[in-house]
Design an enzyme around this catalytic site. Structure first.
Site, PDB file in Angstrom:
ATOM      1  N   HIS A  21       0.829  -1.216   0.000  1.00  0.00           N
ATOM      2  CA  HIS A  21       0.000   0.000   0.000  1.00  0.00           C
ATOM      3  C   HIS A  21       0.862   1.265   0.000  1.00  0.00           C
ATOM      4  CE1 HIS A  21      -3.751  -2.243   0.626  1.00  0.00           C
ATOM      5  NE2 HIS A  21      -3.062  -2.984   1.469  1.00  0.00           N
ATOM      6  N   ASN A  50     -10.304  -3.231   1.874  1.00  0.00           N
ATOM      7  CA  ASN A  50      -9.901  -3.248   0.474  1.00  0.00           C
ATOM      8  C   ASN A  50     -11.113  -3.015  -0.416  1.00  0.00           C
ATOM      9  OD1 ASN A  50      -7.160  -3.847   0.970  1.00  0.00           O
ATOM     10  ND2 ASN A  50      -7.544  -6.043   0.995  1.00  0.00           N
ATOM     11  N   HIS A  87      -4.489   0.770  11.996  1.00  0.00           N
ATOM     12  CA  HIS A  87      -4.275  -0.471  12.755  1.00  0.00           C
ATOM     13  C   HIS A  87      -5.629  -1.105  13.056  1.00  0.00           C
ATOM     14  CE1 HIS A  87      -3.006  -3.448  15.527  1.00  0.00           C
ATOM     15  NE2 HIS A  87      -3.217  -2.770  16.627  1.00  0.00           N
ATOM     16  N   TYR A 124       0.375  -4.403  12.082  1.00  0.00           N
ATOM     17  CA  TYR A 124       0.273  -2.970  11.790  1.00  0.00           C
ATOM     18  C   TYR A 124       1.070  -2.129  12.775  1.00  0.00           C
ATOM     19  CZ  TYR A 124      -3.038  -3.607   8.007  1.00  0.00           C
ATOM     20  OH  TYR A 124      -3.599  -3.941   6.808  1.00  0.00           O
TER      21      TYR A 124
END
Length: 752
Positions: free
Chosen positions: A131, A202, A394, A417
């Protein structure tokens, strides 16, 4: 001399600059780089920094521990009219190093040079491993009410919560193109008054893998080959297809990636999914299982493959530009947040589907998506690095009423994360960066570390204590404190294994294929054929063809034909599944807000007609771009694109108000002598615009001389091509066709 306020000086500078260039500016068209037009001469009158553009926002001015300061957002920006060092000392010169004479060596004592160069040397932080390529925007979320299933306060009816959203691709580096075939991230940070909630999803509801322990493997497989560092931001290579053909759990996500979902038209026309199943708890303590969905107001729309390839070269920032231009134009992107809700049973299944398997969906026909709120993005970042690049998401950023499940991919992400931010953002205090600061009071007993901005009082950062009067105290039910739902953990041996229900790797990929329209299936076949055709080793192609045979024989045969390989027989029975119409992008209509309409003009075009069309395009919430042979103006019309700077791929519809002739030196000698108009010749770049829009099934219209262009291009009278005497009538017909995104009848559809 009368003393004047800095704001008065700024206003005079802005007004003077605007007056000088007003005849060249078209304020309604987005894309102006600054909040005030520049002057030809270098400005010399000192004044405070210009204000942000009207569509720009910045993180609220909160303290590192979450308290509102009351200061305007611009307080985080530069201050004062004069150049200073980082410590505020004003500088006379930043263009010349301190030297021993004009031709002498530079002196080590030049503290300004050292500070400026040292900071520049460290401007870059490690980009995200995945990402990395992203774009972000600020907005507001308004709850519709969902108290029957969750006590999360931000979902209460009428409750408004500020948000920051980051869209991204998965595989590419920060410098890659926006329009590659890839999964897109859709991450939303809700700054709730109960703490920060991050919904990190997503644009596809399933993932490649079922267990987080494989996450490094799938990313290593999808990234460029480590020996040559190519191909960039692509899955069309051996290592990716080697992995997904061996780990067949990836076949469902791969099918989504090979579909039109892999190349969205814009972030504004992209669905979002939380991917995982979450556990919701209401104020009575009752629980349900749920999946999160983002539904775009404009519907789901994708690029055609050739468009995506052209855009990667013509405008690799296409999605980013589209998002920011839409916000600047006032066509604010909107989504509804919805929930699929399921009973919280011990089996954690619904309609035979394992809800803990992140490679599975629950069709919306079986569990409808219930709207629980609306998201509107209405401000662009003031500083891309400070906000979009430093924002840290996160999945463990939860609020009361929302908890996690035992989804093995989700469980691993809960670790990953935070661990990522420690390296990327330089330590454990990344939550104190302005874009990450919570909008709820923070009293966490965490101390020190790199980049600690809070100034902690007290002497006892531990519990219980008496030296700080017992502060901080534990919260209870009266304060709506977060509670980990007390789910029973079954006694079981420690194993490295999946449940048997995770073993079905093909039925939902078949469900997706059968849910597509013929044109969408054609696109999927072409995508598989292209991607596998890029693989070097035939064994990998053959192995993936076997996976396709287990999904659908027609799909497999078509791809095999394209690769010149035999079609294998299935090795498992084909699943008996019912199509889900909700998965198809074809067959519905949507608002045309934010669409871009190109208007081709020539020197003889009636400017009054074009100006009327422009006003109606704006009134419809769309953006008109006047396109001509040269920049500047044509008559009284300001030109936004020339044939050299514009291509069809940035347009949703093309209207022809004129028939521009080529330059005389581009004509054959006999035509140049007669004149372009007399020769009946149209600039070939105009014909290219029309032909590309035709191939990509876009709406085309024309009036006046523009009708002749349609005839010369051979498209007059065809589906989705509008011609008439009334410019506004042509626009009205074109706008009606735009509601379907494309003229689907123009696409070949050889696969049924």
């Amino acid at each position: 001399m009368e003393s004047r306020k800095p704001t008065e000086v700024v206003k005079d500078v802005v007004d003077a600059a605007a007056e000088k260039v007003s005849h060249l500016m078209t304020p309604e068209v987005p894309g102006a780089p600054g909040s005030a037009p520049p002057t030809v001469e270098e400005p010399t009158t000192p004044h405070d920094p210009l204000p942000p553009k009207k569509e720009q926002g910045a993180p609220e001015t909160r303290t590192p521990t979450g308290a509102a300061t009351g200061a305007p957002a611009v307080a985080n920006g530069q201050q004062g009219a004069f150049l200073t060092t980082a410590q505020g000392a004003q500088l006379r010169d930043t263009d010349h190093s301190l030297k021993a004479g004009p031709r002498g060596p530079t002196l080590l004592q030049d503290h300004h040079l050292r500070e400026k160069i040292t900071h520049f040397d460290h401007e870059r932080i490690p980009e995200r491993v995945v990402h990395a390529r992203g774009a972000g925007a600020h907005g507001v979320f308004t709850g519709y009410g969902a108290q029957e299933v969750t006590r999360a306060g931000f979902l209460r009816k009428g409750k408004e919560t500020p948000v920051f959203v980051r869209f991204s691709t998965v595989l590419g580096s920060r410098g890659s193109a926006d329009t590659v075939r890839d999964t897109r991230g859709f991450a939303t940070k809700f700054y709730t008054d109960e703490g920060t909630f991050d919904l990190v999803g997503n644009n596809m509801p399933v993932f490649f893998i079922q267990d987080a322990i494989k996450f490094p493997d799938i990313i290593h497989a999808g990234k460029p080959h480590p020996d040559r560092e190519i191909p960039q931001a692509q899955s069309a290579h051996d290592t990716f297809w080697d992995f997904v053909s061996l780990h067949t759990e990836a076949q469902h996500h791969t099918m989504w990636n090979m579909s039109d979902r892999g190349i969205p038209r814009s972030y504004r026309t992209m669905e979002g999914f939380g991917v995982h199943t979450f556990r919701l708890v209401n104020s009575a303590g009752a629980t349900v299982l749920a999946k999160f969905h983002w539904k775009p107001k404009l519907g789901v729309h994708s690029l055609e493959w050739e468009e995506a390839q052209l855009l990667s070269g013509i405008d690799p920032d296409f999605h980013r530009r589209d998002l920011y231009d839409a916000i600047e134009a006032g066509a604010y992107p909107e989504w509804e947040l919805g929930l699929q809700v399921f009973p919280d049973t011990p089996e954690e299944t619904f309609a035979g589907i394992d809800l803990l398997d992140p490679t599975k969906i629950v069709p919306e026909e079986l569990a409808p998506v219930q709207p629980v709120g609306k998201l509107v993005l209405n401000r662009t970042p003031t500083n891309f690095f400070a906000e979009t690049e430093q924002v840290a998401f996160h999945l463990g950023h939860l609020v009361p009423g929302i908890d996690v499940t035992n989804d093995p991919l989700l469980q691993g992400r809960l670790f990953s994360y935070v661990d990522t931010q420690l390296t990327r953002l330089g330590g454990p205090n990344f939550s104190q960066i302005p874009i990450n600061r919570p909008h709820a009071p923070v009293n966490d007993m965490l101390r020190d570390g790199f980049h600690q901005h809070a100034v902690h009082a007290g002497v006892a950062p531990y519990r219980p204590n008496s030296l700080d009067g017992g502060n901080p105290f534990p919260a209870g039910d009266a304060e709506n404190a977060f509670v980990d739902v007390p789910v029973t953990v079954a006694e079981a041996p420690k194993v490295r294994a999946n449940p048997a229900s995770f073993d079905d790797h093909f039925s939902q990929a078949r469900l997706f294929w059968l849910s597509m329209s013929p044109v969408e299936r054609e696109h999927i076949v072409r995508a598989y054929t292209f991607e596998l055709g890029k693989c070097y080793h035939q064994a990998i192609r053959e192995r993936q063809l076997q996976c396709l045979a287990n999904i659908d024989p027609v799909l497999c045969a078509q791809v095999a034909t394209g690769l010149g390989l035999p079609t294998p027989e299935p090795t498992v029975p084909l699943a008996d599944v019912a199509p889900s119409p909700a998965l198809s992008q074809v067959g519905r209509t949507w608002p045309a807000d934010g669409r871009t309409v190109g208007i081709v003009v020539d020197a003889d075009t009636g400017t009054d007609d074009v100006e009327q069309v422009r006003r109606e395009v704006f009134a419809a919430g769309m953006v008109p771009l006047v396109i001509a042979a040269h920049g500047g103006t044509v008559g009284d019309l300001t030109v936004q694109r020339t044939f050299a700077t514009g291509r069809s791929v940035e347009l949703d519809a093309l209207l022809l108000a004129g028939a521009p002739a080529p330059a005389p030196d581009a004509l054959p000698a006999r035509d140049a002598k007669a004149g372009a108009a007399d020769a009946g010749v149209v600039d070939p770049r105009v014909l290219l615009l029309v032909q590309e829009c035709w191939r990509h099934a876009k709406v085309i219209g024309g009036w006046g001389a523009g009708v002749r262009v349609l005839e010369l291009a051979g498209v007059a009278g065809a589906a989705g091509v509008v011609a008439g005497d009334s410019p506004t009538g042509v626009l009205a017909d074109a706008q009606a066709l735009l509601a379907a995104h494309r003229v689907w009848d123009r696409f070949p559809a050889s696969i049924s």
